[in-house]
Structures are given as structure tokens and as C-alpha cells.
Design an enzyme around this catalytic site. Structure first.
Site, PDB file in Angstrom:
ATOM      1  N   TYR A   1     -10.443  -0.141  11.234  1.00 25.13           N
ATOM      2  CA  TYR A   1     -11.707   0.230  10.581  1.00 25.13           C
ATOM      3  C   TYR A   1     -12.119  -0.675   9.424  1.00 25.13           C
ATOM      4  CZ  TYR A   1      -8.149   2.727   7.812  1.00 25.13           C
ATOM      5  OH  TYR A   1      -7.031   3.053   7.094  1.00 25.13           O
ATOM      6  N   LYS A   2     -11.298  -1.687   9.118  1.00 29.68           N
ATOM      7  CA  LYS A   2     -11.668  -2.567   8.004  1.00 29.68           C
ATOM      8  C   LYS A   2     -12.440  -3.771   8.565  1.00 29.68           C
ATOM      9  CE  LYS A   2      -7.617  -1.145   5.312  1.00 29.68           C
ATOM     10  NZ  LYS A   2      -8.209  -0.460   4.155  1.00 29.68           N
TER      11      LYS A   2
ATOM     12  N   ARG B   1     -13.154  -3.536  -6.686  1.00 31.94           N
ATOM     13  CA  ARG B   1     -12.890  -4.408  -5.525  1.00 31.94           C
ATOM     14  C   ARG B   1     -14.198  -4.792  -4.824  1.00 31.94           C
ATOM     15  NH1 ARG B   1      -8.594  -2.003  -1.393  1.00 31.94           N
ATOM     16  NH2 ARG B   1     -10.336  -0.596  -0.975  1.00 31.94           N
TER      17      ARG B   1
ATOM     18  N   PHE C   1       0.852  -1.188   0.000  1.00 35.16           N
ATOM     19  CA  PHE C   1       0.000   0.000   0.000  1.00 35.16           C
ATOM     20  C   PHE C   1       0.894   1.246   0.000  1.00 35.16           C
ATOM     21  CE2 PHE C   1      -2.875   3.107   2.024  1.00 35.16           C
ATOM     22  CZ  PHE C   1      -3.960   2.980   1.172  1.00 35.16           C
TER      23      PHE C   1
ATOM     24  N   ASP D   1       2.160  -5.733   7.639  1.00 34.72           N
ATOM     25  CA  ASP D   1       0.964  -4.887   7.711  1.00 34.72           C
ATOM     26  C   ASP D   1      -0.240  -5.814   7.542  1.00 34.72           C
ATOM     27  OD1 ASP D   1      -1.209  -3.232   7.170  1.00 34.72           O
ATOM     28  OD2 ASP D   1      -0.012  -1.763   6.067  1.00 34.72           O
TER      29      ASP D   1
HETATM   30  C1  LIG Z   1      -2.277  -2.097   3.611  1.00 30.01           C
HETATM   31  C2  LIG Z   1      -2.729  -0.789   4.160  1.00 30.01           C
HETATM   32  N1  LIG Z   1      -1.968  -0.147   5.064  1.00 30.01           N
HETATM   33  C3  LIG Z   1      -2.360   1.039   5.592  1.00 30.01           C
HETATM   34  C4  LIG Z   1      -3.544   1.611   5.208  1.00 30.01           C
HETATM   35  C5  LIG Z   1      -4.028   2.931   5.729  1.00 30.01           C
HETATM   36  O1  LIG Z   1      -3.347   3.442   6.771  1.00 30.01           O
HETATM   37  P1  LIG Z   1      -4.000   4.605   7.651  1.00 30.01           P
HETATM   38  O2  LIG Z   1      -4.994   3.997   8.549  1.00 30.01           O
HETATM   39  O3  LIG Z   1      -2.850   5.212   8.332  1.00 30.01           O
HETATM   40  O4  LIG Z   1      -4.677   5.557   6.712  1.00 30.01           O
HETATM   41  C6  LIG Z   1      -4.364   0.968   4.292  1.00 30.01           C
HETATM   42  C7  LIG Z   1      -5.647   1.595   3.898  1.00 30.01           C
HETATM   43  O5  LIG Z   1      -6.408   1.134   3.149  1.00 30.01           O
HETATM   44  C8  LIG Z   1      -3.941  -0.245   3.749  1.00 30.01           C
HETATM   45  O6  LIG Z   1      -4.697  -0.871   2.846  1.00 30.01           O
END
Ligand SMILES: Cc1ncc(COP(=O)(O)O)c(C=O)c1O
Length: 399
Positions: free
Chosen positions: A211-212, A358, A115, A186
Site C-alpha cells: 500500500y505504500k 515526513r 519499524f 523489510d
Molecule cells: C518498515 C515497515 N514494516 C511494516 C509496516 C506495517 O506492516 P503492516 O502492513 O503489517 O501493518 C510498516 C508500516 O508503515 C513499515 O513502515
């Protein structure tokens, strides 16, 4: 039709009628428990207790308590995860700590499917350290063969946000260990989506989103994991007062807190953290292996239905479900407009440039009936060119 063990969890969510929600990989749906809890925190804790609530309502311990609950879902022991801050910030914390542990090596190895925020943070850390650190980005398939004794940190996202491709965490972590690299995973698209075994894989650091698939609400706090036996060697770059050994001693210099607590930084966002805490109630009693099985079955059903009818939609996710996370992506040149047409018909997924549609399958609230509706609607939108209207081409800020 398969027996539905997830009917109970479905009833725990507040979803609008007539909507098929396939975007839990981006923002999870709202658990009723989260809404009730936020109301309670407002009315009873903040409203009545005021500042006393830091103690009386246990606000001060929320990051550790919520961290322990997330730990249960990602194969980590209690006391190894703390909730708070965004994933980007937690990456910064993990990466600066990992590079210190890996000195004098200077290479951060990542892949082109990572990401953007992960790669941007790594660029920023290299610049900030100013001592020759380098971010090396290779194809996802080339990670294993690129790992060598120059790599300081292997920094990967387990599930690719565009394609849903899932790395083999066990294998890559083992390989990284053998070359002496520190690992950061991650788990943004993993936590709450399928079983994760951080301790079993001997991962050093992990971060992820609230939040996912954890359904903590928009902008919910993320989390950070540190392997228990290296916690004492981590000296946080973001040495905030909440990560101090004694925040309320107000000492003039920083002394790291115990264990993973030292990765706390500042005052936690209590309302968001409380929503995430309550959202995790939905996972009580959920068998993560059954959840994974169900997510695969839903994804397979969707792929089968789309491919049978619309060959112009090209599967961009791995065909082997064992190599996918909990999302399915199709490439379509008019994917943005097609997604807007779908959303207008109550089927909500999302779009990632340049052409990826998606669809996330969160089994806690998505079943086979929804998959059937979504597939039928997508087939109609593409077959009848229903996407070809000016309003569906206008790009929103958030896609
Ligand atoms: C793999 C990944 N890392 C990090 C993030 C987002 O990070 P943050 O919560 O700091 O915006 C996302 C957001 O979709 C993501 O898909």
C-alpha cells in the site's frame, strides 16, 4: 526545468485538484487502473460469475501472479515472491522459517530504527518458541560491527520509516553471510521507490507492503520473498491450506506446496489483491533507475528550499541522497500541529512522534511544481506560526 518523463505516469493517477500529496510512503495515491479493476471484479467477476470466478477470473492464482510482478521491481526471479497477508504476518513467517534454518543459533539482530511491528513480531516469536531466542537491538550504525557468529538472523528494514536513512543492503547481507547468519529485509519503504536487487545481494528472505510505493490501496496485501535455493527447506509455521501442495485434495495433514507457494496461508483478499495487481500496471515501462534519480532530485530540491528559509526545521534525513530512501524528514518541536496546518492547506505529509514531519516523494505522481508549492506552504506555516491554533493540536488516532 528538467524534461518530465513522468508526466505519463502522473496521468494514470486520480488525485484531487489542489492537493499536493507527499504521503506515498505511507499510503500510495490511487491509480485509475485500480479503481476500474475493482469495479470490474465486483460487477463482472463476483456479481456475474460468483464462485466460478475463482477459476474463470483466475482469482486463485492472483497471489503468484501479483508476486511475480512485484519480483520484477525488487530484483527477484519469477516464482520467488508471493503476495498476500500483511507485512507483520509475512515477517512472522520469514522469521520462524529463518530461525529454523539458523538453528542452533538464537540471536535475532535488528536495529533501533526498525519499524515497531518488526521488533514486536520478533519479541512474540522469541516468546512463542520458548527456547532461549533473543532479540538484540543496536544502533543502525552498529549493525555491521555487532554481526558475529552468534547471530542467527539479521532482520532489518532497508529504509528507516522516520528518517528515511537507507541501509547498505549489499554490504550488510554480505557481512551476515560471512558470519553464517540468515538475512531478512523489510522492503516496506523500498519496493516501488527505487531499484532493489534481492538476488544480486543474495538476500534470504524479504517482506514488504503493497500500500505504500506500490499504490495497492489501503490495507493492500503485502508480499514475501524467499531465495529460490532455500525454498524447499522452508517449513512454514503458518501451515494453512492455501500453502498446501494440494489444497483441494483436503488431505488430513499438511504437505508444503511447491516453492514460495508454501508461504500462502488462507484465502486471498481478492478485491484488494486485484487493486494491487492493477496498480502495478503503472510501473510498466518505468525505468527504476530514472525513478530513483528523479526521487533524489525532488528530495534535494525540497531540502534546499526549506533550509534556505527556515533553519528551525532540522533535517533528520541523511544529507547524502545515496543514503536516503524516497522520503525527507524534518524535526520540528511543533511538528504535529504544523503538519495539520499544512494538511489544511492541501499539502499532505504525515507526522511520527516525537517531532518528525515526513514528506514522501513518489515520482510517479509528484513533480517539481508540487515540491515548490509544498516548500512554500511549509515555510509560511512555520514562519507565521500558522500552526498555533487549537484545532491543529488535537491529536487524531492516525498521525
Ligand atoms: C518498515 C515497515 N514494516 C511494516 C509496516 C506495517 O506492516 P503492516 O502492513 O503489517 O501493518 C510498516 C508500516 O508503515 C513499515 O513502515
Amino acid at each position: 526545468m528538467i524534461d518530465d518523463p513522468f508526466e505519463c505516469t502522473r496521468a494514470m493517477f486520480d488525485l484531487p485538484n489542489g492537493v499536493v500529496y507527499l504521503d506515498g510512503n505511507s499510503l500510495g495515491a490511487m491509480p485509475k487502473s485500480a479503481r476500474d479493476r475493482v469495479h470490474r471484479e465486483l460487477d463482472e467477476s463476483w456479481g456475474r460469475e460468483l464462485i466460478r470466478a475463482w477459476n474463470s477470473a483466475g482469482w486463485i492464482d492472483l497471489p503468484a501472479r501479483v508476486g511475480d510482478r512485484i519480483a520484477d521491481l525488487i530484483g527477484a526471479s519469477k516464482g520467488s515472491v508471493v503476495a498476500g497477508d500483511s507485512t507483520s504476518i509475512n515477517l512472522f513467517k520469514a522469521l520462524t522459517a529463518a530461525l529454523e534454518l539458523a538453528a542452533p543459533r538464537k540471536v535475532i539482530l535488528s536495529d533501533s530504527g526498525n519499524f515497531p511491528t518488526d521488533l514486536y513480531v520478533a519479541e512474540g516469536v522469541c516468546r512463542l518458541l520458548g527456547s532461549g531466542h533473543e532479540l538484540r537491538i543496536v544502533d543502525p550504525e552498529a549493525v555491521e560491527s555487532t554481526l558475529d557468529r552468534h547471530v542467527a538472523v539479521l532482520m532489518l528494514t532497508e529504509v528507516d520509516y522516520r528518517t528515511g536513512r537507507k541501509h547498505d543492503m549489499r554490504l550488510l547481507t554480505e557481512k551476515a553471510k560471512a558470519t553464517g547468519a540468515v538475512t531478512i529485509w523489510d522492503l516496506a519503504h523500498s519496493a516501488g521507490a527505487f531499484p532493489v536487487d534481492l538476488a544480486g545481494c543474495d538476500v534470504d528472505f524479504a517482506v514488504g507492503c503493497g500500500y505504500k510505493y506500490l499504490n495497492g490501496g489501503p490495507g493492500a496485501p503485502g508480499f514475501i520473498y524467499v531465495r529460490p535455493d532455500i525454498q524447499a527447506r522452508v517449513s512454514p509455521a503458518l501451515s494453512g491450506w492455501m500453502g498446501h501442495a494440494a489444497p483441494f485434495a483436503f488431505e488430513p495433514s499438511y504437505r508444503p506446496g511447491l516453492a514460495v507457494d508454501r508461504l500462502r496461508v488462507g484465502t486471498p483478499p481478492v478485491l484488494s489483491m486485484a487493486a494491487l495487481d492493477a496498480a502495478l500496471d503503472v510501473f510498466t515501462g518505468v525505468d527504476m533507475l530514472a525513478l530513483r534519480e528523479r526521487s533524489i532530485a525532488l528530495g534535494e530540491d525540497f531540502i534546499r528550499r526549506i533550509e534556505a528559509e527556515r533553519p528551525e526545521l532540522k533535517l533528520s534525513s541523511p544529507r547524502d541522497p545515496a543514503k536516503r530512501g524516497s522520503q525527507v524528514s524534518f524535526r520540528f518541536a511543533e511538528g504535529y500541529a504544523a503538519m495539520q496546518a499544512l494538511i489544511a492547506r492541501g499539502v499532505i505529509g504525515d507526522f511520527r512522534a516525537p517531532d518528525v514531519m515526513r514528506f514522501g516523494f513518489a515520482p510517479l505522481y509528484i513533480g517539481f511544481a508540487e515540491v515548490e508549492t509544498a516548500a512554500r506552504t511549509l515555510v509560511e506555516v512555520v514562519r507565521d506560526n500558522l500552526w498555533d491554533r487549537p484545532e491543529y493540536h488535537a491529536r487524531n488516532k492516525v498521525t
